[in-house]
Design an enzyme around this catalytic site. Structure first.
Site, PDB file in Angstrom:
ATOM      1  CB  SER A  54      -5.604  -0.105  -6.932  1.00  0.00           C
ATOM      2  OG  SER A  54      -5.095  -1.086  -6.066  1.00  0.00           O
TER       3      SER A  54
ATOM      4  CG  ASP B  85       2.441   1.811  -6.327  1.00  0.00           C
ATOM      5  OD1 ASP B  85       2.511   0.942  -5.437  1.00  0.00           O
ATOM      6  OD2 ASP B  85       1.470   1.913  -7.091  1.00  0.00           O
TER       7      ASP B  85
ATOM      8  CG  HIS C 299      -1.010   1.090  -4.413  1.00  0.00           C
ATOM      9  ND1 HIS C 299      -0.694   0.610  -5.664  1.00  0.00           N
ATOM     10  CD2 HIS C 299      -2.246   0.614  -4.133  1.00  0.00           C
ATOM     11  CE1 HIS C 299      -1.695  -0.140  -6.111  1.00  0.00           C
ATOM     12  NE2 HIS C 299      -2.650  -0.145  -5.199  1.00  0.00           N
TER      13      HIS C 299
END
Lengths: 344, 344
Positions: free
Chosen positions: A133, A275, A305
């Site tokens: 991320s 995602d 995600h």
């Protein structure tokens, strides 16, 4: 977010502390700050930097100094590709995570802070940088700005830019915080922002399975099945995160831009189908831009995600392959079934 | 939302007004209320009921009484399947849309109000009910509760239940309103709710094309490319919608549940691939539950849930086929290329 205490072999070397640094930032002038880090693993072993989402921190896994489970515990247990019995694992608290900088922060600033930290610790080159991320964005900046400081990059669930839809989603979260601050309801605003973020981290498929109950009426208002979960997520977040830190790190995702052609090291981009923040099209653009340095791995996960936090077995299998690559070992593509390996 | 004035043939019969009704509601007791309607088209022609999203209203298209464009103008122009030169088009303001009911409203209440309106206007049976978004939910309830009042149903971008993820998304919008109301910042709360909602109505693909500009710094804060658009959407909404009306109609989507097996009329379910509120899996479940009464049409559109407002040519082509079906005309499946027809 530290969970249960985990038994750790106390033979492992572990250090944590802070280094004083002077960081010229892109948008906030030159700042004196303290970079807090944690380093665990046998002296002399190769160093792998691990970086997570904007609310992650330096404590990635239990170690001799701090036995609490870390935010990436499942990926650093004994036997994992990132087992600190074989590697030294380095991590830091993001610049701005302590709320001390109320000005725009950039992923380039984070990468420069990583380089300063490596200088201070006497680490010339990282064996790898593994970023999830926000950590993937910082890793891409590090590989573009300081390519001599890492041998390879694994960038999971992050790309070279913020997608415009994801940026809009985050901007509305920041507006929720601003709405709360407007009238001294700061905690409600930050909680709402977190709840809205949770929808972007997860998927309709997961919600469909977990929250498939009829709504209830409560004080004359409708309450849907996911609200208890979301309220709890908001409250937990408010208890541990400062609004300023969160706002500035959230903004920093939206300022993020890296020219993939400038990334100077072999890079594996791990993209998760489903995602809602990093679309597959951006992961593909990134890999195309990386040219010979890039390859793409695709995971399918109903966690979207957040797959990097939930699919630890599959991420570990994937890391095992990537961290071995280039060491005269057979290609890892056939060693695991779940991730779909696509070399680009 | 009335746009430019449109020339209309003044030969068309048009009426609007309100009927007084007593409505036993599911959660708000028995209510006396006025049901506002508009009816346009030649006397004696078959009647088609058109219903839109929760902020739609009775003025679907320009007519002799009101020359302003209606919210579904593009679907009712001359030559369209819903051309009021050939059909009478009936529409109403949703129960609660005037903000007069601050209690839970249900799609079943809306369907019962439609039946009362038909009674008062002396309309035994509708040729068809065409519902978009919330209108599709109301149409399904009408077809389940009063199947004798309509010959067929076209349900676009709506299903038999609120999906748990979409319900969570709406619940957070309602929390934004509550956060605003907490300290008399009602307009900011409603605006933020609308902006959250806009993300659910559109798609990342559209945002990627429209808002692909770097963010700017404004008063020391990051502003992303979509924010001007979202701010404007919020302001426009606040100027025309009452918070109470919106809250209760938003809740009403989440209370919605229809057993597809109880839907007693031929029903075409139109699902949009990429709709972030009504997943294809729910449209398929609905059609499965409808049995011999159901068939599925799939549209691909980068406008997601809002496709019914944007893809007027394709929706019209689809309606032309559906409204002709059963009239001994050849199957319309080959008359248009864009919609992907799947008979189930």
């Amino acid at each position: 977010m530290r969970a249960a205490v985990t038994a750790v072999p106390d033979v492992l070397d572990a250090r944590h502390g802070g280094i004083d640094a002077v960081l010229p930032t892109r948008h906030a002038g030159t700042r004196k700050l303290r970079i807090a880090y944690e380093l665990a693993g046998p002296a002399g072993a190769p160093v792998v930097f691990v970086a997570g989402g904007i609310s992650a921190h330096r404590h990635v896994a239990a170690n001799a100094l701090d036995g609490d489970a870390g935010w990436a515990q499942g990926l650093l247990d004994a036997g994992r590709a990132l087992d600190p019995a074989n590697l030294r694992i380095l991590a830091f608290d993001y610049v701005g995570a302590d709320g001390s900088i109320d000005a725009p922060i950039d992923t380039a600033d984070q990468a420069d802070a990583v380089a300063l930290l490596l200088d201070a610790l006497g680490i010339d080159v990282l064996e790898a940088f593994v970023g999830y991320s926000y950590g993937a964005l910082v890793g891409l900046q590090l590989a573009a700005r300081h390519p001599q400081r890492l041998r390879k990059l694994v960038a999971v669930s992050g790309a070279h830019r913020a997608h415009p839809y994801a940026a809009a989603w985050r901007a509305l979260q920041r507006k929720a915080v601003a709405l709360g601050q407007l009238q001294c309801a700061d905690e409600q605003g930050l909680s709402l922002a977190r709840q809205f973020a949770m929808l972007s981290y997860r998927t309709p498929e997961e919600f469909g399975e977990r929250f498939d109950a009829a709504p209830t009426l409560c004080n004359g208002h409708v309450r849907v099945a996911a609200e208890d979960y979301l309220d709890a997520a908001g409250a937990k977040f408010v208890a541990r995160v400062s609004a300023t830190a969160w706002l500035r790190l959230s903004e920093s995702i939206d300022l993020h831009r890296v020219d993939p052609a400038r990334v100077g090291v072999p890079t594996t981009v791990v993209a998760v189908e489903g995602d809602r923040l990093v679309p597959m099209s951006d992961a593909v653009s990134l890999v195309e831009g990386l040219g010979l340095n890039g390859r793409l791995r695709v995971l399918r996960s109903q966690y979207g995600h957040d797959a990097f936090l939930k699919e630890t077995d599959r991420i570990d299998a994937l890391l095992a392959g990537e961290l071995q690559a280039g060491k005269q070992r057979p290609s890892p593509v056939h060693d695991y079934n779940d991730p779909i390996g696509v070399s680009v």
